[in-house]
Enzyme design. Structure first.
Site, PDB file in Angstrom:
ATOM      1  N   GLN A  79       0.831  -1.197   0.000  1.00 33.33           N
ATOM      2  CA  GLN A  79       0.000   0.000   0.000  1.00 33.33           C
ATOM      3  C   GLN A  79       0.867   1.249   0.000  1.00 33.33           C
ATOM      4  O   GLN A  79       1.100   1.849   1.044  1.00 33.33           O
ATOM      5  CB  GLN A  79      -0.893  -0.035   1.244  1.00 33.33           C
ATOM      6  CG  GLN A  79      -1.952   1.006   1.284  1.00 33.33           C
ATOM      7  CD  GLN A  79      -3.119   0.692   0.380  1.00 33.33           C
ATOM      8  OE1 GLN A  79      -3.458  -0.455   0.177  1.00 33.33           O
ATOM      9  NE2 GLN A  79      -3.712   1.710  -0.173  1.00 33.33           N
ATOM     10  N   PHE A  80       1.362   1.649  -1.170  1.00 32.49           N
ATOM     11  CA  PHE A  80       2.230   2.827  -1.239  1.00 32.49           C
ATOM     12  C   PHE A  80       1.488   4.090  -0.821  1.00 32.49           C
ATOM     13  O   PHE A  80       2.109   5.054  -0.369  1.00 32.49           O
ATOM     14  CB  PHE A  80       2.835   2.993  -2.639  1.00 32.49           C
ATOM     15  CG  PHE A  80       1.898   3.550  -3.663  1.00 32.49           C
ATOM     16  CD1 PHE A  80       1.856   4.920  -3.901  1.00 32.49           C
ATOM     17  CD2 PHE A  80       1.071   2.717  -4.400  1.00 32.49           C
ATOM     18  CE1 PHE A  80       0.996   5.446  -4.854  1.00 32.49           C
ATOM     19  CE2 PHE A  80       0.214   3.232  -5.350  1.00 32.49           C
ATOM     20  CZ  PHE A  80       0.172   4.590  -5.582  1.00 32.49           C
ATOM     21  N   THR A  81       0.168   4.086  -0.897  1.00 30.88           N
ATOM     22  CA  THR A  81      -0.589   5.290  -0.570  1.00 30.88           C
ATOM     23  C   THR A  81      -0.538   5.643   0.916  1.00 30.88           C
ATOM     24  O   THR A  81      -0.955   6.733   1.301  1.00 30.88           O
ATOM     25  CB  THR A  81      -2.059   5.177  -1.024  1.00 30.88           C
ATOM     26  OG1 THR A  81      -2.678   4.084  -0.343  1.00 30.88           O
ATOM     27  CG2 THR A  81      -2.145   4.961  -2.528  1.00 30.88           C
TER      28      THR A  81
END
Length: 141
Positions: free
Chosen positions: A74-76
């Site tokens: 989950q880079f966000t």
């Protein structure tokens, strides 16, 4: 590293119509993001917290009861929204750096004898879960 843990009574991840991860009893969905300077120390801290936090029924941990885990990259989690209306992703590690770190978290959890399924790194995923409690915890290492 950052992780958002959600205790769930059931969860699944679907990528292009194929279920890549699922459980139908109490477990944990871990959304995991990495930043540029993360390494083995952060991986171990996040894995230990996912395994040992006493967030399941009866104040037990995933390790205590062998609960299932789904790890989703989950880079966000490193979105910066301080200015304007468009998030900046500069804090997120690029794929070639982040993917091995997320994989290392999965490996560290499996090395503890835990059942871990995953999404697909970099893919568009449908993540479904029933948040049990609700219980959502933010971890930073």
């Amino acid at each position: 590293m950052r992780a958002v843990l959600q205790r769930a009574s059931r969860a699944s991840v679907t990528v292009e119509g194929r279920v890549t991860a699922a459980f139908d009893r109490q477990g944990v969905v871990a959304l995991v993001g990495a930043t540029h300077d993360d390494g083995p120390e952060q991986v171990e801290t996040i894995a230990r917290k996912i395994a040992e936090l006493r967030i399941l029924d009866g104040e037990q941990s995933v390790s205590d009861v062998g609960a299932p885990i789904i790890v989703v990259s989950q880079f966000t989690l490193y979105a910066d929204v301080k200015k304007g209306r468009r998030p900046s992703w500069n804090g997120a590690a690029p794929g070639p750096v982040a993917e091995p770190l997320v994989d290392a978290v999965v490996s560290a959890l499996r090395a503890r004898g835990l059942t871990v399924d995953t999404g697909v790194f970099g893919a568009m995923m449908d993540v479904e879960l029933v948040n049990d409690g609700p219980m959502t915890i933010l971890l930073e290492a």
